[in-house]
Write an enzyme that holds these catalytic residues in place. Structure first.
Site, short mmCIF file in Angstrom:
data_model
loop_
_atom_site.label_atom_id
_atom_site.label_comp_id
_atom_site.label_asym_id
_atom_site.label_seq_id
_atom_site.Cartn_x
_atom_site.Cartn_y
_atom_site.Cartn_z
N TYR A 1 8.95 15.97 0.89
CA TYR A 1 8.77 17.28 0.26
C TYR A 1 8.59 17.16 -1.23
O TYR A 1 7.96 18.02 -1.85
CB TYR A 1 9.92 18.21 0.67
CG TYR A 1 9.77 18.53 2.13
CD1 TYR A 1 8.79 19.43 2.54
CD2 TYR A 1 10.48 17.84 3.10
CE1 TYR A 1 8.56 19.66 3.87
CE2 TYR A 1 10.25 18.06 4.44
CZ TYR A 1 9.29 18.97 4.83
OH TYR A 1 9.04 19.19 6.14
N LYS B 1 4.26 30.14 4.26
CA LYS B 1 3.35 29.76 3.17
C LYS B 1 1.89 29.82 3.62
O LYS B 1 1.05 30.41 2.94
CB LYS B 1 3.67 28.35 2.68
CG LYS B 1 4.86 28.33 1.77
CD LYS B 1 5.21 26.91 1.38
CE LYS B 1 6.20 26.92 0.25
NZ LYS B 1 5.63 27.36 -1.03
N HIS C 1 15.26 12.34 12.35
CA HIS C 1 14.08 12.44 13.22
C HIS C 1 13.19 11.19 13.08
O HIS C 1 12.26 11.03 13.84
CB HIS C 1 13.29 13.74 13.00
CG HIS C 1 12.70 13.91 11.64
ND1 HIS C 1 12.34 15.13 11.13
CD2 HIS C 1 12.38 13.02 10.66
CE1 HIS C 1 11.84 14.97 9.92
NE2 HIS C 1 11.84 13.71 9.62
N HIS C 2 13.50 10.35 12.09
CA HIS C 2 12.81 9.07 11.97
C HIS C 2 13.48 8.00 12.82
O HIS C 2 13.05 6.86 12.81
CB HIS C 2 12.77 8.61 10.51
CG HIS C 2 12.04 9.56 9.61
ND1 HIS C 2 10.70 9.48 9.38
CD2 HIS C 2 12.47 10.65 8.92
CE1 HIS C 2 10.32 10.46 8.57
NE2 HIS C 2 11.38 11.18 8.28
N GLU D 1 11.99 13.09 0.20
CA GLU D 1 10.89 12.49 -0.55
C GLU D 1 9.54 13.03 -0.08
O GLU D 1 8.63 13.25 -0.88
CB GLU D 1 10.95 10.97 -0.40
CG GLU D 1 9.72 10.21 -0.88
CD GLU D 1 9.53 10.24 -2.39
OE1 GLU D 1 10.49 10.61 -3.10
OE2 GLU D 1 8.43 9.91 -2.84
N HIS E 1 13.29 11.63 3.82
CA HIS E 1 12.68 12.88 4.24
C HIS E 1 12.51 13.87 3.09
O HIS E 1 11.42 14.39 2.90
CB HIS E 1 13.35 13.54 5.44
CG HIS E 1 12.44 14.61 5.93
ND1 HIS E 1 11.39 14.40 6.79
CD2 HIS E 1 12.31 15.90 5.53
CE1 HIS E 1 10.69 15.50 6.92
NE2 HIS E 1 11.23 16.43 6.18
N THR F 1 7.28 26.93 6.32
CA THR F 1 5.94 26.39 6.08
C THR F 1 4.89 27.36 6.62
O THR F 1 3.85 27.59 5.99
CB THR F 1 5.78 25.00 6.74
OG1 THR F 1 6.91 24.20 6.38
CG2 THR F 1 4.51 24.31 6.26
N SER G 1 -1.15 27.31 -4.53
CA SER G 1 -0.77 28.70 -4.78
C SER G 1 -1.32 29.23 -6.11
O SER G 1 -1.32 30.44 -6.34
CB SER G 1 0.76 28.86 -4.77
OG SER G 1 1.28 28.41 -3.55
N TRP H 1 7.13 -0.21 3.84
CA TRP H 1 7.50 0.52 2.61
C TRP H 1 8.92 1.06 2.71
O TRP H 1 9.55 1.35 1.70
CB TRP H 1 6.50 1.64 2.31
CG TRP H 1 6.76 2.94 3.03
CD1 TRP H 1 6.34 3.26 4.28
CD2 TRP H 1 7.51 4.07 2.55
NE1 TRP H 1 6.78 4.52 4.61
CE2 TRP H 1 7.49 5.04 3.57
CE3 TRP H 1 8.18 4.35 1.35
CZ2 TRP H 1 8.13 6.27 3.43
CZ3 TRP H 1 8.83 5.59 1.23
CH2 TRP H 1 8.79 6.53 2.26
N SER I 1 12.98 6.61 -14.02
CA SER I 1 11.89 7.40 -14.60
C SER I 1 11.80 8.78 -13.94
O SER I 1 11.70 9.81 -14.62
CB SER I 1 10.58 6.63 -14.45
OG SER I 1 9.48 7.49 -14.60
N SER I 2 11.88 8.79 -12.60
CA SER I 2 11.77 10.07 -11.88
C SER I 2 12.92 11.00 -12.22
O SER I 2 12.73 12.20 -12.39
CB SER I 2 11.79 9.84 -10.36
OG SER I 2 10.62 9.24 -9.95
N HIS J 1 0.85 -1.20 0.00
CA HIS J 1 0.00 0.00 0.00
C HIS J 1 0.88 1.26 0.00
O HIS J 1 0.67 2.17 -0.79
CB HIS J 1 -0.94 0.00 1.21
CG HIS J 1 -1.55 1.34 1.51
ND1 HIS J 1 -2.56 1.88 0.74
CD2 HIS J 1 -1.30 2.26 2.48
CE1 HIS J 1 -2.90 3.06 1.22
NE2 HIS J 1 -2.14 3.33 2.29
N ASP K 1 6.78 22.55 -25.87
CA ASP K 1 6.69 21.19 -25.32
C ASP K 1 7.76 21.07 -24.25
O ASP K 1 8.43 22.05 -23.93
CB ASP K 1 6.91 20.14 -26.44
CG ASP K 1 6.25 18.80 -26.08
OD1 ASP K 1 6.42 18.34 -24.94
OD2 ASP K 1 5.58 18.22 -26.94
N ARG L 1 1.54 0.22 14.92
CA ARG L 1 1.17 0.11 13.51
C ARG L 1 1.61 -1.25 12.98
O ARG L 1 2.34 -1.98 13.65
CB ARG L 1 1.81 1.24 12.70
CG ARG L 1 3.32 1.18 12.69
CD ARG L 1 3.97 2.46 12.18
NE ARG L 1 3.86 2.59 10.73
CZ ARG L 1 4.67 3.36 9.98
NH1 ARG L 1 5.64 4.07 10.57
NH2 ARG L 1 4.52 3.45 8.69
#
Ligand code: CU1
Ligand code: CA
Length: 526
Positions: free
Chosen positions: A258, A332, A303-304, A256, A254, A329, A269, A143, A170-171, A78, A107, A451
């Site tokens: 963002y 924003k 922090h993880h 990722e 991390h 943040t 925006s 994951w 690809s990314s 998932h 293009d 979890r």
């Protein structure tokens, strides 16, 4: 000679592939954008089915809908499917559609590479989803694919590693295309600081992708060599360290987060100024805030890992660095609110999703701050509080912004107005069921429910029941979106060149080419 020149002069249209070949060979950014969006929606539904199976298993204590082994595969897949298959490709789809239009480019810079970036994804998805059917099933390591479990898993893990490699390529290709398009192909007069904010957020996101996708590729390659080639990167018995994996993974992981949220900020925006009928408040500060968030995102990965035995000085560093991200943040959120301040607002579906985003995503930001506090995080590690937190960020954040952008640009993409009434029903069902699903998870986490478990103590029963009911409601609400999009593609009221009345000049910085129906043959350029 004359026959050849004749076919060269007139052959362009005649030889343009049609049917399936058109989609396989297309180099048109709009076609490729549409394919990304359709692909990501299919993956969203697949990941959604997995989520609903998880919530069915957790509907009541003692239920056993699936085998515990399979449950662990579902939570893992998932996450992988939603992150790499749904959210990221959806934003790339938006980038393909919008960036050339917004900066006045014909293009993407590398049109054929653009085709290749997309067509790498379906085989990667087949590898990922196909891993359910190999001996041992899909990987169940979570994951994040933590070692040592991921080193010991069955061959489903090998397919996952290969899929991650392909999606990473690809990314990176997509990101290179976006950077080069924005830096080299802007229309005359379109300076960087005049670009629509969506382009800015994607430019910065593209740099993040180029920086961290190779780190992820390195992490999974180290797992691969530990599995099959006798290395001991993550094996203490061979002189390695399993915690090293977490450092490498979260150095990718991390930023990722963002990658999945900065383009969402970009969409919001664009939408809020249009429906507040005021220019975006604090444009330059938005650009600098986006860049600050991106730079800071490289300094917070541990922090993880507050429970891995980091030295206290390390814990303090990562705690304060994480809290620092709240500053840009906050800038924003302030700017979005200031944009709406005294605006003449209307609340069509795109605006509902953007304002909804503002409320619920900000909740995810606040719980992020709570998780950032090391002594608290040590209590909350691996509980449902964390699950609640990141679903507020990724569903109420990334997904709601994607919906906002989809409704906002559907008239441009399809040439038709979508069904506003159905859109509003989709929004209200989504936001209500979203909160019913995920809000109780905060309480579950605070009460200590871990979890990634297929069963739980009866004391957690009530909130799990709520979450499961909410999840099914949320899941089925997404079929409304499918219905709206199909209806919009197939027909409806013809959209005006500027579909959002009263917002002239705010939707597009440059006049965009007249929309053609994406699902018709593209016009022939003479
Ligand atoms: Cu993080
Ligand atoms: Ca169960």
């Amino acid at each position: 000679m004359s026959a050849v020149s004749h076919s060269l002069e007139h052959g362009h249209h005649a030889h343009q592939p049609s049917g399936l070949m058109r989609w396989i060979t297309t180099t048109n950014h709009k076609d490729i954008g549409s394919m990304y969006l359709i692909f990501s929606f299919i993956m969203f539904l697949s990941g959604g089915v997995m989520a609903l199976t998880i919530r069915a298993e957790l509907f009541a204590p003692g239920l056993q809908v699936v085998q515990p082994e399979f449950f662990n595969q579902l939570t893992t897949m998932h996450g992988l499917v939603m992150v790499f298959g749904a959210i990221m490709p959806a934003f790339v789809g938006f980038a393909n559609w919008q960036i050339p239009l917004m900066i006045g480019a014909s293009d993407m810079a590398f049109a054929r590479m653009n085709n290749w970036s997309f067509w790498l994804l379906p085989p990667a998805a087949l590898l990922l989803l196909g891993s359910f059917f190999v001996p041992g099933g899909a990987t169940a390591a979570g994951w994040t694919l933590y070692a040592p479990l991921s080193v010991q898993m069955g061959m489903g893990m090998d397919l996952t590693i290969f899929a991650v490699h392909i999606m990473g390529i690809s990314s990176i290709m997509g990101a290179i295309n976006i950077v080069v398009t924005i830096l080299n192909m802007r229309a005359p007069g379109m300076t960087l600081m005049k670009m629509p904010l969506f382009c800015w957020t994607w430019l910065i996101t593209a740099y993040l992708l180029i920086a961290v996708m190779p780190v992820l590729a390195g992490a999974v390659t180290m797992i691969l060599t530990d599995r099959h080639f006798g290395t001991s990167f993550f094996n203490a018995a061979g002189g390695g360290d399993p915690v090293l994996y977490q450092h490498v993974f979260w150095f990718f992981g991390h930023p990722e987060v963002y990658i999945m949220i900065l383009p969402a900020f970009g969409i919001v925006s664009q939408v809020i100024p249009t429906f507040a009928r005021k220019p975006l408040f604090g444009y330059a500060s938005m650009v600098y805030a986006t860049a600050s968030i991106a730079i800071l995102s490289f300094t917070v990965w541990a922090h993880h890992m507050f429970t891995t035995g980091l030295p206290a000085a390390g814990q303090l560093f990562f705690m304060y660095a994480t809290m620092l991200i709240a500053v840009p943040t906050g800038v924003k959120v302030f700017n979005w609110v200031a944009t709406m301040w005294r605006g003449s607002m209307t609340f069509e579906t795109p605006m509902l999703f953007s304002v909804g985003f503002l409320f619920v995503f900000t909740m995810g930001g606040f719980t992020g701050l709570i998780c950032a506090i090391a002594p608290i995080d040590i209590q909350l590690q691996d509980t449902y509080y964390v699950v609640a937190h990141f679903h507020y960020v990724l569903v109420a954040g990334s997904l709601f912004a994607l919906f906002s952008g989809a409704y906002y640009w559907l008239p441009k993409w399809t040439g038709h107005m979508y069904d506003e009434k159905l859109g509003k029903i989709h929004f209200w069902c989504s936001i209500v069921f979203f909160n019913i699903t995920f809000f109780p998870m905060h309480f579950l986490g605070l009460a200590g429910m871990p979890r990634r478990i297929p069963d739980y103590n009866p004391m957690f029963a009530d909130f799990n029941l709520m979450a499961s009911i909410g999840a099914f409601g949320f899941g089925f609400s997404q079929l409304i979106f499918l219905a709206v999009v199909v209806k919009c593609i197939r027909g409806g009221e013809r959209a005006a060149a500027k579909p959002w009345e009263g917002a002239e000049g705010l939707e597009w910085t440059v006049p965009s080419p007249a929309p053609y129906h994406t699902f018709e043959e593209p016009p022939v350029v003479k």
